[in-house]
Design a protein around this motif. Sequence first.
Motif, PDB file in Angstrom:
ATOM      1  N   ALA A  53       0.837  -1.208   0.000  1.00 14.22           N
ATOM      2  CA  ALA A  53       0.000   0.000   0.000  1.00 14.22           C
ATOM      3  C   ALA A  53       0.869   1.254   0.000  1.00 14.22           C
ATOM      4  O   ALA A  53       0.565   2.234  -0.689  1.00 14.22           O
ATOM      5  N   THR A  54       1.952   1.217   0.752  1.00 12.61           N
ATOM      6  CA  THR A  54       2.859   2.371   0.825  1.00 12.61           C
ATOM      7  C   THR A  54       3.546   2.604  -0.518  1.00 12.61           C
ATOM      8  O   THR A  54       3.581   3.734  -1.020  1.00 12.61           O
ATOM      9  N   LEU A  67       0.225  10.325   3.328  1.00 16.02           N
ATOM     10  CA  LEU A  67       1.170   9.224   3.547  1.00 16.02           C
ATOM     11  C   LEU A  67       2.265   9.653   4.516  1.00 16.02           C
ATOM     12  O   LEU A  67       2.582   8.940   5.476  1.00 16.02           O
ATOM     13  N   LEU A  68       2.836  10.821   4.292  1.00 13.05           N
ATOM     14  CA  LEU A  68       3.944  11.293   5.118  1.00 13.05           C
ATOM     15  C   LEU A  68       3.532  11.623   6.545  1.00 13.05           C
ATOM     16  O   LEU A  68       4.355  11.565   7.455  1.00 13.05           O
ATOM     17  N   THR A  69       2.267  11.956   6.747  1.00 11.84           N
ATOM     18  CA  THR A  69       1.794  12.254   8.100  1.00 11.84           C
ATOM     19  C   THR A  69       1.192  11.038   8.793  1.00 11.84           C
ATOM     20  O   THR A  69       0.780  11.133   9.941  1.00 11.84           O
ATOM     21  N   LEU A 111      -6.375  -1.592  -0.261  1.00 13.67           N
ATOM     22  CA  LEU A 111      -5.291  -2.065   0.614  1.00 13.67           C
ATOM     23  C   LEU A 111      -5.181  -1.188   1.862  1.00 13.67           C
ATOM     24  O   LEU A 111      -5.043  -1.687   2.976  1.00 13.67           O
ATOM     25  N   LEU A 112      -5.241   0.114   1.677  1.00 12.11           N
ATOM     26  CA  LEU A 112      -5.136   1.036   2.804  1.00 12.11           C
ATOM     27  C   LEU A 112      -6.340   0.927   3.736  1.00 12.11           C
ATOM     28  O   LEU A 112      -6.194   0.921   4.960  1.00 12.11           O
ATOM     29  N   LEU A 113      -7.528   0.829   3.173  1.00 13.75           N
ATOM     30  CA  LEU A 113      -8.744   0.793   3.980  1.00 13.75           C
ATOM     31  C   LEU A 113      -8.947  -0.522   4.708  1.00 13.75           C
ATOM     32  O   LEU A 113      -9.714  -0.584   5.670  1.00 13.75           O
ATOM     33  N   THR A 114      -8.263  -1.556   4.266  1.00 11.46           N
ATOM     34  CA  THR A 114      -8.406  -2.855   4.933  1.00 11.46           C
ATOM     35  C   THR A 114      -7.214  -3.204   5.820  1.00 11.46           C
ATOM     36  O   THR A 114      -7.141  -4.323   6.334  1.00 11.46           O
TER      37      THR A 114
END
Length: 151
Positions: A24-25, A85-87, A138-141
Motif C-alpha cells: 500500500a505504501t 502518507l507522510l503524516t 489495501l489502505l482501507l483494509t
Amino acid sequence: MSALTGTTTTTTRPASSRLRVNLATVFTALVALGIGYIGISFLVSPESTASGFGLPVWPQGEAAAFLNLKGIRDLVSGLVPLALLLTGHRRALGWALLAESVTPFGDAVTILARHGSTATAFGVHFATAVFVVVTAVLLLTERGGRTGEEN
C-alpha cells in the motif's frame, strides 16, 4: 505483561500484514509521484504532453491554458496522497485515493465519449483508476488505525 513470568509480551505483525502495508505504501508513492510528474509535465510543456492524453484534439493557442489547469489538478492529486502518507493518516489516505480514482475513470469515459484513443482510455486511464482503487482498498483494509498498527 504476563502474570506468570513477569515479562512483557509483544505482538509482531504477521508477514502478510506487513506485506500489505508495504505494498500500500509503495503503490501510494507510485500513484502520488506518477500523477505529480504528469501534472508538472502539463505545466512545463502542455502542448507536447497533451498529445498522449488520448483525445483526438486538444486546446491550442489561448485555449491551451486549460492544459495548465489540468497540470495543476494533477499536481494537487499527487500532493494530497503524499501529504497523508507522510503524516501517517493511512485511513484518510485510503478514502482520499478512492475519491481520486474518479478522475482517471472520468478521463477514460471522456476520451471514449469524444472518440479518442480507446487504447489510451483503457490502457492508461482505466488501468490507472483500477490501480488507485486497489491501493485504496489495501489502505482501507489495513488492521489498526492511524498508522496501520494492530488493534
